[in-house]
Write a protein that holds these residues in place. Structure first.
Motif, short mmCIF file in Angstrom:
data_model
loop_
_atom_site.label_atom_id
_atom_site.label_comp_id
_atom_site.label_asym_id
_atom_site.label_seq_id
_atom_site.Cartn_x
_atom_site.Cartn_y
_atom_site.Cartn_z
N SER A 64 0.27 5.37 0.89
CA SER A 64 -0.65 6.33 1.46
C SER A 64 -0.16 7.75 1.22
O SER A 64 1.04 8.02 1.14
N THR B 114 -5.34 5.89 0.60
CA THR B 114 -4.45 4.73 0.51
C THR B 114 -4.84 3.88 -0.69
O THR B 114 -6.03 3.63 -0.92
N ASP C 177 -9.96 5.34 1.52
CA ASP C 177 -9.00 4.29 1.16
C ASP C 177 -9.44 3.58 -0.11
O ASP C 177 -10.41 3.97 -0.76
N GLU C 178 -8.75 2.52 -0.45
CA GLU C 178 -8.99 1.85 -1.73
C GLU C 178 -10.39 1.25 -1.82
O GLU C 178 -10.92 1.03 -2.91
N THR D 197 2.41 1.81 3.76
CA THR D 197 1.62 2.18 4.93
C THR D 197 0.14 2.01 4.59
O THR D 197 -0.34 2.60 3.61
N ASP D 198 -0.60 1.25 5.40
CA ASP D 198 -2.01 1.06 5.14
C ASP D 198 -2.81 2.25 5.66
O ASP D 198 -2.26 3.18 6.26
N SER D 199 -4.14 2.21 5.47
CA SER D 199 -4.97 3.35 5.81
C SER D 199 -5.00 3.60 7.31
O SER D 199 -5.08 4.75 7.75
N ALA E 45 -1.73 5.34 8.15
CA ALA E 45 -1.75 6.71 7.63
C ALA E 45 -2.66 7.60 8.47
O ALA E 45 -2.35 8.77 8.72
N PRO F 133 0.82 -1.22 0.00
CA PRO F 133 0.00 0.00 0.00
C PRO F 133 0.85 1.27 0.00
O PRO F 133 1.95 1.31 0.57
#
Length: 318
Positions: A178, A276, A311-312, A236-238, A241, A176
């Protein structure tokens, strides 16, 4: 000799760092003895280990053996030169090969020099000093061109370059990426009330507080434009972040910069939009920036002095 060169470039610069790659430890230790008083010397006995060290430690120069069992030096050089994060590291080949075509091939791959075995300490020291001097001077000029003149942090050009590089890296590794975009709340009214000189000082203080709260060497805080800043967070994931964005908001609030005209607090605050993505063929870098912009818009419309995350999972399907 080397100390004078490096002290002349910057009195505050860290010691230059070189990576020595050779499957024969005796050669590595010999080169370490030559440079250990003046340089930080990293060591690797395989091409794979060398690639990992280049990505994690970012050496200023690589001394690379040509003939190795797992990956040849040519293979390592080719891999380094095709990766945006490592392509600017100068490479000096260390070899017992003496054919002109071998040197031509190495130069075509991107090497800056060749050192022949058996090693001559005087020759090695002189050539490494020359190429390190050029590298550090180039880095200094590049840093000036990538620094925001007012705040002293990364400028928009460096932001754009870094985001592109990290997008490619995260796409390759399927990790990921971010992005946080931050905006100073009611900054126009701050400028109108306190004056532009105080406004400039306010932005400088905020920039330094944001940069101080970025811990990893791969992360970047930049001035995005006007009173906006941006933070790039690779791998870094959501959730991570969001936590970092909250830390940045708190860091700015803790500055306690008076803002009598703010509609949300009595001191300077910021709003943040967080996005993200895992880069792949179905999305683009513009999607990431667009999501962060959208999140910032929602944070500002939601009352400012807050963080909004996109996020995604919230991206339209393609």
């Amino acid at each position: 000799m080397l100390k004078n060169i490096f002290d002349g470039l910057s009195s505050q610069a860290a010691r230059p760092k070189i990576l020595v790659v050779d499957d024969q430890p005796v050669n590595i230790h010999l080169i370490n003895e030559i440079f250990k008083q003046d340089l930080d010397v990293l060591m690797a006995t395989s091409g794979i280990a060398a690639l990992d060290l280049c990505k994690s430690q970012a050496p200023d120069l690589v001394i690379l053996d040509v003939v190795m069992p797992d990956m040849t030096g040519y293979d390592v050089c080719r891999a380094l030169k095709t990766d945006p994060l490592t392509r600017d590291i100068p490479i000096i080949f260390l070899t017992s090969l003496s054919e002109e075509q071998d040197e031509i091939f190495g130069f075509e791959l991107g090497a800056v020099d060749f050192i022949n075995k058996p090693i001559s300490p005087i020759v090695v020291k002189s050539r490494v000093a020359t190429h390190l001097r050029l590298k550090l001077q180039t880095d200094l000029l590049r840093a000036i061109g990538l620094t925001d003149g007012m705040t002293g942090i990364a400028n928009r050009r460096r932001f754009d370059e870094t985001l592109d590089q990290q997008w490619r890296t995260c796409e390759r590794d399927q990790k990921p990426l971010s992005l946080i975009i931050l905006d100073v709340d009611f900054f126009k009214t701050y400028n109108d009330h306190y004056g532009h000189l105080m406004g400039d000082q306010c932005l400088k203080t905020i920039a330094h507080a944001l940069e101080k709260n970025i811990r990893r060497p791969t992360d970047l805080v930049a001035r995005y434009g006007g009173e906006e800043f941006a933070c790039i967070l690779p791998t870094t994931d959501s959730v991570g972040a969001l936590n970092r964005a909250v830390e940045l908001l708190n860091a700015v609030r803790n500055l306690k910069i008076e803002h009598a005209m703010s509609e949300v607090a009595r001191e300077i605050t910021i709003s943040a939009g967080v996005a993200t993505l895992i880069p792949n063929r179905s999305n683009s870098l513009l999607d990431l920036v667009g999501c962060a912009d959208k999140a910032l818009y929602l944070a500002k419309n939601g009352g400012r002095n807050r963080v909004q995350v996109v996020d995604e999972l919230l991206l339209p399907s393609t």
